[in-house]
Design a protein around this motif. Structure first.
Motif, PDB file in Angstrom:
ATOM      1  N   PHE A  17       0.808  -1.223   0.000  1.00  0.00           N
ATOM      2  CA  PHE A  17       0.000   0.000   0.000  1.00  0.00           C
ATOM      3  C   PHE A  17       0.844   1.277   0.000  1.00  0.00           C
ATOM      4  O   PHE A  17       0.302   2.382   0.005  1.00  0.00           O
ATOM      5  CB  PHE A  17      -0.934   0.006   1.209  1.00  0.00           C
ATOM      6  CG  PHE A  17      -1.812  -1.211   1.266  1.00  0.00           C
ATOM      7  CD1 PHE A  17      -2.862  -1.347   0.378  1.00  0.00           C
ATOM      8  CD2 PHE A  17      -1.557  -2.228   2.166  1.00  0.00           C
ATOM      9  CE1 PHE A  17      -3.659  -2.475   0.404  1.00  0.00           C
ATOM     10  CE2 PHE A  17      -2.357  -3.357   2.203  1.00  0.00           C
ATOM     11  CZ  PHE A  17      -3.408  -3.481   1.319  1.00  0.00           C
ATOM     12  N   TYR A  18       2.160   1.111  -0.026  1.00  0.00           N
ATOM     13  CA  TYR A  18       3.026   2.287  -0.065  1.00  0.00           C
ATOM     14  C   TYR A  18       3.164   2.751  -1.510  1.00  0.00           C
ATOM     15  O   TYR A  18       3.480   1.971  -2.396  1.00  0.00           O
ATOM     16  CB  TYR A  18       4.399   1.958   0.517  1.00  0.00           C
ATOM     17  CG  TYR A  18       5.367   3.122   0.476  1.00  0.00           C
ATOM     18  CD1 TYR A  18       5.022   4.353   1.018  1.00  0.00           C
ATOM     19  CD2 TYR A  18       6.621   2.976  -0.110  1.00  0.00           C
ATOM     20  CE1 TYR A  18       5.901   5.421   0.982  1.00  0.00           C
ATOM     21  CE2 TYR A  18       7.504   4.041  -0.139  1.00  0.00           C
ATOM     22  CZ  TYR A  18       7.147   5.258   0.396  1.00  0.00           C
ATOM     23  OH  TYR A  18       8.010   6.312   0.351  1.00  0.00           O
ATOM     24  N   GLU A  19       2.933   4.037  -1.745  1.00  0.00           N
ATOM     25  CA  GLU A  19       2.995   4.561  -3.106  1.00  0.00           C
ATOM     26  C   GLU A  19       3.748   5.879  -3.170  1.00  0.00           C
ATOM     27  O   GLU A  19       3.817   6.630  -2.193  1.00  0.00           O
ATOM     28  CB  GLU A  19       1.581   4.774  -3.670  1.00  0.00           C
ATOM     29  CG  GLU A  19       0.911   3.500  -4.151  1.00  0.00           C
ATOM     30  CD  GLU A  19       1.686   2.791  -5.238  1.00  0.00           C
ATOM     31  OE1 GLU A  19       2.459   3.448  -5.975  1.00  0.00           O
ATOM     32  OE2 GLU A  19       1.543   1.566  -5.361  1.00  0.00           O
ATOM     33  N   SER A  20       4.314   6.115  -4.337  1.00  0.00           N
ATOM     34  CA  SER A  20       4.920   7.403  -4.651  1.00  0.00           C
ATOM     35  C   SER A  20       4.406   7.780  -6.038  1.00  0.00           C
ATOM     36  O   SER A  20       5.090   7.597  -7.050  1.00  0.00           O
ATOM     37  CB  SER A  20       6.456   7.302  -4.645  1.00  0.00           C
ATOM     38  OG  SER A  20       7.047   8.541  -4.957  1.00  0.00           O
ATOM     39  N   PRO A  21       3.176   8.269  -6.116  1.00  0.00           N
ATOM     40  CA  PRO A  21       2.508   8.455  -7.409  1.00  0.00           C
ATOM     41  C   PRO A  21       3.135   9.559  -8.252  1.00  0.00           C
ATOM     42  O   PRO A  21       3.771  10.489  -7.730  1.00  0.00           O
ATOM     43  CB  PRO A  21       1.082   8.820  -7.006  1.00  0.00           C
ATOM     44  CG  PRO A  21       1.217   9.443  -5.661  1.00  0.00           C
ATOM     45  CD  PRO A  21       2.338   8.704  -4.986  1.00  0.00           C
ATOM     46  N   PHE A  22       2.934   9.432  -9.555  1.00  0.00           N
ATOM     47  CA  PHE A  22       3.355  10.485 -10.467  1.00  0.00           C
ATOM     48  C   PHE A  22       2.324  11.604 -10.426  1.00  0.00           C
ATOM     49  O   PHE A  22       1.136  11.361 -10.623  1.00  0.00           O
ATOM     50  CB  PHE A  22       3.484   9.945 -11.893  1.00  0.00           C
ATOM     51  CG  PHE A  22       3.627  11.027 -12.933  1.00  0.00           C
ATOM     52  CD1 PHE A  22       4.700  11.906 -12.900  1.00  0.00           C
ATOM     53  CD2 PHE A  22       2.680  11.169 -13.943  1.00  0.00           C
ATOM     54  CE1 PHE A  22       4.830  12.907 -13.857  1.00  0.00           C
ATOM     55  CE2 PHE A  22       2.804  12.164 -14.898  1.00  0.00           C
ATOM     56  CZ  PHE A  22       3.882  13.040 -14.856  1.00  0.00           C
ATOM     57  N   VAL A  23       2.789  12.813 -10.163  1.00  0.00           N
ATOM     58  CA  VAL A  23       1.900  13.983 -10.125  1.00  0.00           C
ATOM     59  C   VAL A  23       2.153  14.803 -11.391  1.00  0.00           C
ATOM     60  O   VAL A  23       3.255  15.342 -11.583  1.00  0.00           O
ATOM     61  CB  VAL A  23       2.149  14.838  -8.868  1.00  0.00           C
ATOM     62  CG1 VAL A  23       1.234  16.062  -8.871  1.00  0.00           C
ATOM     63  CG2 VAL A  23       1.927  14.007  -7.605  1.00  0.00           C
ATOM     64  N   THR A  36       3.784  -3.219  11.861  1.00  0.00           N
ATOM     65  CA  THR A  36       4.862  -2.952  10.907  1.00  0.00           C
ATOM     66  C   THR A  36       4.990  -1.464  10.587  1.00  0.00           C
ATOM     67  O   THR A  36       5.819  -1.075   9.770  1.00  0.00           O
ATOM     68  CB  THR A  36       4.638  -3.726   9.591  1.00  0.00           C
ATOM     69  OG1 THR A  36       3.373  -3.345   9.034  1.00  0.00           O
ATOM     70  CG2 THR A  36       4.683  -5.218   9.829  1.00  0.00           C
ATOM     71  N   MET A  37       4.152  -0.633  11.227  1.00  0.00           N
ATOM     72  CA  MET A  37       4.273   0.818  11.074  1.00  0.00           C
ATOM     73  C   MET A  37       4.330   1.441  12.466  1.00  0.00           C
ATOM     74  O   MET A  37       3.492   1.169  13.314  1.00  0.00           O
ATOM     75  CB  MET A  37       3.092   1.390  10.285  1.00  0.00           C
ATOM     76  CG  MET A  37       3.169   2.893  10.072  1.00  0.00           C
ATOM     77  SD  MET A  37       1.830   3.506   8.993  1.00  0.00           S
ATOM     78  CE  MET A  37       2.384   2.916   7.396  1.00  0.00           C
ATOM     79  N   ASN A  38       5.374   2.256  12.693  1.00  0.00           N
ATOM     80  CA  ASN A  38       5.547   2.835  14.027  1.00  0.00           C
ATOM     81  C   ASN A  38       4.782   4.151  14.167  1.00  0.00           C
ATOM     82  O   ASN A  38       4.058   4.571  13.254  1.00  0.00           O
ATOM     83  CB  ASN A  38       7.035   3.022  14.341  1.00  0.00           C
ATOM     84  CG  ASN A  38       7.722   3.979  13.377  1.00  0.00           C
ATOM     85  OD1 ASN A  38       7.082   4.802  12.730  1.00  0.00           O
ATOM     86  ND2 ASN A  38       9.044   3.873  13.285  1.00  0.00           N
ATOM     87  N   ASP A  39       4.951   4.802  15.312  1.00  0.00           N
ATOM     88  CA  ASP A  39       4.208   6.035  15.593  1.00  0.00           C
ATOM     89  C   ASP A  39       4.579   7.168  14.647  1.00  0.00           C
ATOM     90  O   ASP A  39       3.813   8.113  14.461  1.00  0.00           O
ATOM     91  CB  ASP A  39       4.452   6.472  17.042  1.00  0.00           C
ATOM     92  CG  ASP A  39       3.852   5.501  18.056  1.00  0.00           C
ATOM     93  OD1 ASP A  39       2.940   4.745  17.660  1.00  0.00           O
ATOM     94  OD2 ASP A  39       4.309   5.480  19.212  1.00  0.00           O
ATOM     95  N   GLU A  40       5.781   7.098  14.065  1.00  0.00           N
ATOM     96  CA  GLU A  40       6.212   8.129  13.109  1.00  0.00           C
ATOM     97  C   GLU A  40       5.770   7.799  11.685  1.00  0.00           C
ATOM     98  O   GLU A  40       6.182   8.442  10.728  1.00  0.00           O
ATOM     99  CB  GLU A  40       7.742   8.281  13.140  1.00  0.00           C
ATOM    100  CG  GLU A  40       8.284   9.003  14.366  1.00  0.00           C
ATOM    101  CD  GLU A  40       8.203   8.134  15.618  1.00  0.00           C
ATOM    102  OE1 GLU A  40       8.494   6.912  15.494  1.00  0.00           O
ATOM    103  OE2 GLU A  40       7.827   8.663  16.679  1.00  0.00           O
ATOM    104  N   MET A  41       4.933   6.758  11.553  1.00  0.00           N
ATOM    105  CA  MET A  41       4.398   6.318  10.263  1.00  0.00           C
ATOM    106  C   MET A  41       5.491   5.793   9.339  1.00  0.00           C
ATOM    107  O   MET A  41       5.381   5.880   8.112  1.00  0.00           O
ATOM    108  CB  MET A  41       3.625   7.454   9.576  1.00  0.00           C
ATOM    109  CG  MET A  41       2.483   8.026  10.404  1.00  0.00           C
ATOM    110  SD  MET A  41       1.238   6.755  10.816  1.00  0.00           S
ATOM    111  CE  MET A  41       0.460   6.516   9.233  1.00  0.00           C
ATOM    112  N   ASN A  42       6.544   5.238   9.940  1.00  0.00           N
ATOM    113  CA  ASN A  42       7.603   4.599   9.174  1.00  0.00           C
ATOM    114  C   ASN A  42       7.417   3.089   9.214  1.00  0.00           C
ATOM    115  O   ASN A  42       6.964   2.543  10.224  1.00  0.00           O
ATOM    116  CB  ASN A  42       8.979   4.966   9.733  1.00  0.00           C
ATOM    117  CG  ASN A  42       9.282   6.446   9.604  1.00  0.00           C
ATOM    118  OD1 ASN A  42       8.980   7.058   8.579  1.00  0.00           O
ATOM    119  ND2 ASN A  42       9.869   7.034  10.630  1.00  0.00           N
ATOM    120  N   PHE A  43       7.780   2.412   8.134  1.00  0.00           N
ATOM    121  CA  PHE A  43       7.678   0.962   8.107  1.00  0.00           C
ATOM    122  C   PHE A  43       8.822   0.348   8.901  1.00  0.00           C
ATOM    123  O   PHE A  43       9.978   0.788   8.801  1.00  0.00           O
ATOM    124  CB  PHE A  43       7.729   0.437   6.672  1.00  0.00           C
ATOM    125  CG  PHE A  43       6.598   0.925   5.816  1.00  0.00           C
ATOM    126  CD1 PHE A  43       5.322   1.072   6.334  1.00  0.00           C
ATOM    127  CD2 PHE A  43       6.797   1.247   4.485  1.00  0.00           C
ATOM    128  CE1 PHE A  43       4.272   1.520   5.552  1.00  0.00           C
ATOM    129  CE2 PHE A  43       5.762   1.698   3.693  1.00  0.00           C
ATOM    130  CZ  PHE A  43       4.494   1.833   4.232  1.00  0.00           C
TER     131      PHE A  43
END
Length: 223
Positions: free
Chosen positions: A84-90, A157-164
């Motif tokens: 679910f991790y994405e880096s979409p083209f804008v 798998t995701m911490n409080d800082e929203m890092n995987f």
């Protein structure tokens, strides 16, 4: 004499309008160049991201159907989060939307630029459509996830800082049913191939952006 004065006034007005249109055209062209440069940079990142994600998804699919999948709990849960991790083209479409909405495409005198710009926009839409298809595949994965993954372990798998983060306690899948795991792996493999496909589409789009930039610089003698 009156006729000559009116005629000269008409010529002067046309000349002023011509200068104004040329100024507006140049502003649009410079703005378009900046948009294309931003697109090129964004596409560079997008291509790299999709290639990496494609490989990660292949790894996840292989581990899901491995008969020793219980040994790879840490990696499986970590990679499942990556789905679910994405880096979409804008798309930087500000200039072309202004040109189209205001009816100012007519101000671009180099018609070859207009034609290539519209082709580029169509190519962007193809990539966006494929990204939507990729999102549908992720939705299917999400719907199936509750039959395969422990919700608390996946959430961890995701911490409080929203890092995987990679789990340390080797969490296990909640099923060993091969048919279920194979169905999940099928979706992940499909997602992988869509990632690689979108990477190629984006690379082709990047080439088009670079070529369009070169054409604009050549036609308008930009420094």
């Amino acid at each position: 004499m009156l006729f000559l004065a009116v005629f000269c006034g008409f010529l002067a007005e046309n000349y002023r309008e011509s200068l104004t249109n040329e100024t507006i055209e140049k502003e649009y062209i410079l703005s378009l160049v900046e948009d294309l440069k931003v697109d090129t940079a964004n596409l560079n990142s997008y291509v790299s991201f999709k290639k990496v994600k494609g490989h990660l998804m292949d790894s996840l699919a292989i581990m899901l159907v491995n008969r020793n999948h219980h040994l790879f709990g840490n990696q499986i849960y970590y990679l499942a989060r990556q789905v679910f991790y994405e880096s979409p083209f804008v798309y930087s479409d500000g200039t072309i939307q202004q040109l189209k909405n205001a009816g100012n495409l007519r101000l671009i005198k180099k018609r070859v630029i207009v034609e290539e710009l519209l082709k580029y926009e169509k190519q962007v839409k193809v990539l966006i459509d494929w990204e939507e298809n990729e999102s549908l595949t992720k939705s299917t994965f999400r719907e199936m996830g509750g039959r395969v993954f422990d919700s608390q372990a996946l959430n961890a798998t995701m911490n409080d800082e929203m890092n995987f983060v990679v789990p340390k306690d080797n969490p296990q899948l909640i099923t060993d049913d091969f048919q279920t795991l194979n169905e999940m792996a099928f979706q992940v493999h499909y997602l992988s191939k869509m990632c690689f496909g979108n990477s190629k589409r984006a690379a082709s789009l990047r080439t088009s952006a670079v070529n369009l930039l070169g054409l604009i610089e050549s036609e308008y003698k930009l420094d």
